[in-house]
Design a protein around this motif. Sequence first.
Motif, short mmCIF file in Angstrom:
data_model
loop_
_atom_site.label_atom_id
_atom_site.label_comp_id
_atom_site.label_asym_id
_atom_site.label_seq_id
_atom_site.Cartn_x
_atom_site.Cartn_y
_atom_site.Cartn_z
N UNK A 226 36.91 18.71 3.50
CA UNK A 226 36.65 17.26 3.52
C UNK A 226 35.75 16.92 4.71
N UNK A 227 36.04 17.53 5.86
CA UNK A 227 35.25 17.28 7.06
C UNK A 227 33.79 17.67 6.85
N UNK A 228 33.55 18.74 6.10
CA UNK A 228 32.18 19.19 5.83
C UNK A 228 31.39 18.13 5.07
N UNK A 229 31.93 17.65 3.97
CA UNK A 229 31.18 16.70 3.12
C UNK A 229 30.99 15.35 3.82
N UNK A 230 32.02 14.88 4.49
CA UNK A 230 31.88 13.61 5.21
C UNK A 230 30.91 13.77 6.38
N UNK A 231 31.02 14.89 7.10
CA UNK A 231 30.14 15.15 8.24
C UNK A 231 28.68 15.21 7.84
N UNK A 232 28.39 15.79 6.69
CA UNK A 232 27.01 15.91 6.22
C UNK A 232 26.40 14.52 6.01
N UNK A 233 27.17 13.62 5.44
CA UNK A 233 26.69 12.25 5.23
C UNK A 233 26.49 11.53 6.55
N UNK A 234 27.39 11.76 7.50
CA UNK A 234 27.31 11.08 8.79
C UNK A 234 26.10 11.55 9.60
N UNK A 235 25.78 12.85 9.55
CA UNK A 235 24.60 13.35 10.26
C UNK A 235 23.35 12.63 9.78
N UNK A 236 23.19 12.53 8.46
CA UNK A 236 22.01 11.87 7.89
C UNK A 236 21.93 10.43 8.36
N UNK A 237 23.07 9.74 8.36
CA UNK A 237 23.09 8.35 8.82
C UNK A 237 22.74 8.25 10.30
N UNK A 238 23.38 9.10 11.12
CA UNK A 238 23.24 9.01 12.57
C UNK A 238 21.82 9.30 13.03
N UNK A 239 21.19 10.34 12.47
CA UNK A 239 19.83 10.68 12.87
C UNK A 239 18.86 9.57 12.51
N UNK A 240 19.11 8.90 11.40
CA UNK A 240 18.26 7.76 11.01
C UNK A 240 18.53 6.56 11.91
N UNK A 241 19.80 6.34 12.24
CA UNK A 241 20.19 5.17 13.04
C UNK A 241 19.59 5.21 14.44
N UNK A 242 19.75 6.36 15.14
CA UNK A 242 19.35 6.39 16.54
C UNK A 242 17.84 6.42 16.75
N UNK A 243 17.06 6.66 15.69
CA UNK A 243 15.61 6.62 15.83
C UNK A 243 15.12 5.18 15.97
N UNK A 244 15.99 4.22 15.65
CA UNK A 244 15.57 2.82 15.69
C UNK A 244 16.46 1.93 16.55
N UNK A 245 17.70 2.36 16.81
CA UNK A 245 18.65 1.46 17.46
C UNK A 245 19.33 2.13 18.66
N UNK A 246 19.97 1.32 19.49
CA UNK A 246 20.62 1.82 20.70
C UNK A 246 22.04 2.28 20.42
N UNK A 247 22.68 2.81 21.47
CA UNK A 247 24.06 3.30 21.36
C UNK A 247 25.08 2.22 21.71
N UNK A 248 24.63 0.98 21.93
CA UNK A 248 25.53 -0.09 22.39
C UNK A 248 26.75 -0.28 21.49
#
Length: 272
Positions: A226-248
């Motif tokens: 379960x951690x694998x499949x959820x983690x894969x989706x989160x990586x894609x989201x996170x790499x896209x998110x931090x290219x445009x937004x802050x960590x606040x």
Amino acid sequence: MIEALILGFVQGLTEFLPISSSAHLRILGEFLPGAQDPGAAFTAITQLGTETAVIVFFWRDIVRIVSHWFGSFTGRVPRNDPDARMGWLIIIGSLPIIVLGLLFQDAIETTLRSLWITATMLVVFGLILGLADWAGAKRRKLDDLTVGHGVIFGFAQALALIPGVSRSGGTITAGLFLGYERAAAARYAFLLAIPAVFGSGLYQLVKSFGEPSVYNLVETGAATVVAFFVGLAVIAFFMSYISKRSFLPFVIYRVLLGGTLFVLLGMGVIQP
């Protein structure tokens, strides 16, 4: 099994965000029916699932780095090739957490899992992440990575042995203070985690055979998938998110979670 699957979901959801997956597993364990710490071994083994997600997501990068690193020994690839150099930097950056993990293994599995420490780390390192994100120059790319910086990244990663610090949060914070772009710091943090997490997870997996634990191997294995499949989706989201937004938002979340944990501990609702 249901508890293990919930913990696996939370592991995948929080591993790559700078909010500490080990802290979330530690806290969540107190609110499940069994009301107990899932344990360092369960955390380490389920991280094999999330790190496999890293390998899948960065597969092309990893294959290129490994092939160029080996090629640099035969002369097929120049010694100063960026990918061959990255192979060495990942090895060098992995050494601190390996050494410190072995030296302080007992404390990591016992004393450092106190929820008082977890709450403190959530707040303190959340504020440090916010400071780094605000003050960092964010100009350097991975091609600018030096051996010295790799060592600093490595020691920052080693701090994640303490629940509440966050593996990605610690390494990204170091990268921001050193002037690296958010995406560059995150990419190196994820690649740097592969040797350490697989080493720790496989070690705990072998060690767990024949030893009593909160969850058996079947339940732990299911949580890891379960951690694998959820983690894969989160990586894609996170790499896209931090290219445009802050960590606040992550900083605010960490401080609120840590503060809430202090209140619950102080009122005796949960035990440290």
